[in-house]
Design an enzyme around this catalytic site. Structure first.
Site, PDB file in Angstrom:
ATOM      1  N   ILE A  87     -71.468 -70.909   6.152  1.00  0.00           N
ATOM      2  CA  ILE A  87     -72.076 -70.680   4.933  1.00  0.00           C
ATOM      3  C   ILE A  87     -73.012 -72.000   4.736  1.00  0.00           C
ATOM      4  CG2 ILE A  87     -71.993 -70.646   2.357  1.00  0.00           C
ATOM      5  CD1 ILE A  87     -69.006 -69.750   2.649  1.00  0.00           C
ATOM      6  N   GLU A 103     -65.130 -71.479  10.968  1.00  0.00           N
ATOM      7  CA  GLU A 103     -63.764 -71.769  11.243  1.00  0.00           C
ATOM      8  C   GLU A 103     -63.013 -72.467   9.860  1.00  0.00           C
ATOM      9  OE1 GLU A 103     -66.215 -72.488  12.866  1.00  0.00           O
ATOM     10  OE2 GLU A 103     -66.180 -72.497  15.067  1.00  0.00           O
ATOM     11  N   CYS A 148     -64.455 -78.933  13.519  1.00  0.00           N
ATOM     12  CA  CYS A 148     -63.793 -77.943  13.451  1.00  0.00           C
ATOM     13  C   CYS A 148     -62.741 -77.699  14.496  1.00  0.00           C
ATOM     14  CB  CYS A 148     -64.517 -76.365  13.881  1.00  0.00           C
ATOM     15  SG  CYS A 148     -65.294 -75.948  12.419  1.00  0.00           S
TER      16      CYS A 148
HETATM   17 ZN   LIG Z   1     -67.471 -76.214  13.016  1.00  0.00          ZN
END
Ligand SMILES: [Zn+2]
Length: 139
Positions: free
Chosen positions: A46, A58, A90
């Protein structure tokens, strides 16, 4: 080797990628995580015009997982155009919810098909997990 459950997880991540909001990079990402309890959560990237507010697919999936009461994951699927692995942020976020990084499987999927199957320990061999910064308790 991908099981029927793994194929389901990949399909969920592909559907999530279709919902990506990526008007700036045009790099759509879909993710799906399977918690230790067997449930699945999906996420898409997003983006935001204030780029620093962009959220990776993720972490969207993991936010949903935690907000729905699951704090441990065992499998992660990431679907991109080229099968790229998660970004470093992430990987560290995945580490937070991995009981054992060597036992968390990541499926990296490209538009052309399954690109790589690996473990979190392989992608992030030196995660930050200092013994000096420990949670009081994690169920
Ligand atoms: Zn990431």
């Amino acid at each position: 080797m991908t099981s029927k459950d793994d194929l389901e997880l990949i399909a969920v991540a592909k559907r999530a990628r279709d919902r990506a909001y990526a008007p700036y990079s045009r790099y759509a990402v879909g993710a799906a995580v399977r918690g230790e309890d067997g449930r699945i959560w999906a996420g898409c990237n997003i983006e935001n015009i204030s780029f620093g507010l962009t959220i990776c697919a993720e972490r969207v999936a993991m936010a949903k997982m935690v907000s729905e009461g699951c704090r441990r994951l065992e499998k992660v699927v990431v679907v991109t155009a080229d099968g790229s692995p998660p970004c470093g942020a992430c990987l560290q976020a995945i580490r937070e919810f991995a009981r054992n990084p060597a036992q968390v499987t990541l499926f990296l999927v490209a538009e052309s098909g399954l690109a790589q199957v690996c473990t979190l320990a392989e992608l992030l061999p030196h995660s930050f997990a200092s013994r000096e910064v420990r949670p009081v308790s994690v169920p």
